[in-house]
Design an enzyme around this catalytic site. Structure first.
Site, PDB file in Angstrom:
ATOM      1  N   GLU A  38     -14.010  -5.870   3.287  1.00 49.53           N
ATOM      2  CA  GLU A  38     -13.268  -5.826   4.547  1.00 49.53           C
ATOM      3  C   GLU A  38     -14.213  -6.036   5.720  1.00 49.53           C
ATOM      4  OE1 GLU A  38     -10.209  -2.734   5.191  1.00 49.53           O
ATOM      5  OE2 GLU A  38     -11.458  -2.124   6.880  1.00 49.53           O
ATOM      6  N   GLU A  85      -5.262  -7.983   6.838  1.00 47.73           N
ATOM      7  CA  GLU A  85      -4.939  -6.570   6.626  1.00 47.73           C
ATOM      8  C   GLU A  85      -4.491  -5.898   7.920  1.00 47.73           C
ATOM      9  OE1 GLU A  85      -8.802  -6.015   3.623  1.00 47.73           O
ATOM     10  OE2 GLU A  85      -8.434  -4.596   5.242  1.00 47.73           O
ATOM     11  N   SER A  86      -3.445  -5.117   7.821  1.00 45.49           N
ATOM     12  CA  SER A  86      -2.965  -4.243   8.906  1.00 45.49           C
ATOM     13  C   SER A  86      -2.202  -4.997   9.996  1.00 45.49           C
ATOM     14  CB  SER A  86      -4.109  -3.461   9.566  1.00 45.49           C
ATOM     15  OG  SER A  86      -4.782  -2.680   8.625  1.00 45.49           O
ATOM     16  N   LYS A  97      -8.154   2.224  -2.563  1.00 39.81           N
ATOM     17  CA  LYS A  97      -8.429   2.122  -1.130  1.00 39.81           C
ATOM     18  C   LYS A  97      -9.214   3.366  -0.725  1.00 39.81           C
ATOM     19  CE  LYS A  97      -7.489   0.008   2.935  1.00 39.81           C
ATOM     20  NZ  LYS A  97      -6.154   0.130   3.531  1.00 39.81           N
ATOM     21  N   ASN A 149      -9.627  -7.058   8.702  1.00 45.84           N
ATOM     22  CA  ASN A 149      -8.847  -5.919   9.173  1.00 45.84           C
ATOM     23  C   ASN A 149      -8.483  -6.131  10.637  1.00 45.84           C
ATOM     24  OD1 ASN A 149      -7.626  -3.475   9.648  1.00 45.84           O
ATOM     25  ND2 ASN A 149      -9.224  -2.241   8.714  1.00 45.84           N
ATOM     26  N   LYS A 197       0.588   4.907   1.155  1.00 44.80           N
ATOM     27  CA  LYS A 197      -0.215   5.663   2.135  1.00 44.80           C
ATOM     28  C   LYS A 197       0.638   6.779   2.717  1.00 44.80           C
ATOM     29  CE  LYS A 197      -1.374   3.500   6.081  1.00 44.80           C
ATOM     30  NZ  LYS A 197      -2.174   2.712   7.064  1.00 44.80           N
ATOM     31  N   GLU A 228       0.807  -1.221   0.000  1.00 46.37           N
ATOM     32  CA  GLU A 228       0.000   0.000   0.000  1.00 46.37           C
ATOM     33  C   GLU A 228       0.842   1.274   0.000  1.00 46.37           C
ATOM     34  OE1 GLU A 228      -4.008   0.144   1.801  1.00 46.37           O
ATOM     35  OE2 GLU A 228      -2.937   1.162   3.420  1.00 46.37           O
TER      36      GLU A 228
END
Length: 261
Positions: A166, A217-218, A117, A187, A57, A55
């Site tokens: 998500e 994710e994350s 996103k 997430n 960001k 990603e």
């Protein structure tokens, strides 16, 4: 109001403004609107790639500015060369300092799937995603009803886009198991208070039906974690901050990928 509530309220204002400036018919006339999208499934399952959705960001509500120097094109090209399976680009301006031009810039140098996103609340944003070169859109269960997830995902599929849903808990998962979803991402970050725990992924991985691509994710900052998540049943891993917080995100992903081997 939670941060998510604030983002969604602002997003609805943004969409109303955008509709007044550019009609959906104008989006449909843009050159990229008619291109065929890359398959997320094929790219994720390609054995020559890593399964990483890397990603770009610049900032986040919880961390503020993360990286204000590295350009979109240099970063996403570095991600692609390192073996990323897909690229995620934040397009929210107020909370993440992104924009649609970032998406366009990324598309220009990529030959792998590109995710817009964004906090999608309207079909208009999905048409924007297609017009600006995205292959994948994100739908966030925490800010949509199941009916909205169904209708938005079906519209995205009608445009040839891939859909990543998500979720954060089992209730969101069970309410949104539609045929118009390609991938389900868990997430690990709670969007209401931004705390992070990988337990969310481990708790839900076996509850996601096998027909979906499974994405964690994350909160992923260690190659060992990817190996563990893969062993648990995940196919893909969304990582942004871990690379973006360095002075050289391209070098950071190369080092990370080397440790996966």
């Amino acid at each position: 109001m939670t941060i998510l509530d604030k983002i969604v309220a602002r997003k609805k204002e943004e969409v109303a403004d955008a509709k007044n400036k550019v009609a959906i018919e104008e989006l449909e006339d843009m050159p990229l609107f008619s291109r065929s999208c890359y398959s997320l499934r094929e790219s994720i399952l390609d054995p020559n790639r890593t399964g990483i959705i890397a990603e770009y960001k610049r900032a986040s509500p919880s961390k503020g500015l993360i990286n204000g120097k590295s350009t979109v094109q240099e970063v996403v090209q570095g991600y692609q060369l390192a073996g990323a399976s897909a690229i995620s680009v934040l397009t929210d301006l107020d909370f993440f300092q992104g924009n649609l031009q970032d998406l366009l810039a990324a598309r220009d140098v990529l030959h792998i799937p590109l995710l817009r996103k964004e906090f999608i609340v309207d079909t208009y944003q999905i048409a924007e995603a297609k017009a600006y070169g995205a292959d994948i859109i994100l739908l966030i269960a925490a800010c949509l009803t199941p009916e909205e997830v169904k209708s938005l995902s079906e519209y995205a599929k009608s445009l040839g886009l891939n859909v990543l849903l998500e979720v954060h808990n089992e209730e969101e998962l069970q309410q949104n198991l539609f045929d118009s979803i390609d991938a389900i991402g868990v997430n690990n970050r709670n969007l209401k208070d931004f705390t992070v725990s990988l337990d969310h992924s481990y708790d839900l991985v076996n509850k996601i039906p096998a027909r979906y691509i499974k994405v964690s994710e994350s909160g992923i900052s260690d190659p060992v974690t990817i190996k563990e998540l893969k062993a648990a049943g995940f196919h893909a891993f969304l990582i942004g901050e871990n690379f973006m917080k360095t002075n050289d995100p391209s070098a950071a992903i190369q080092e990370f990928v080397a440790a996966l081997k």
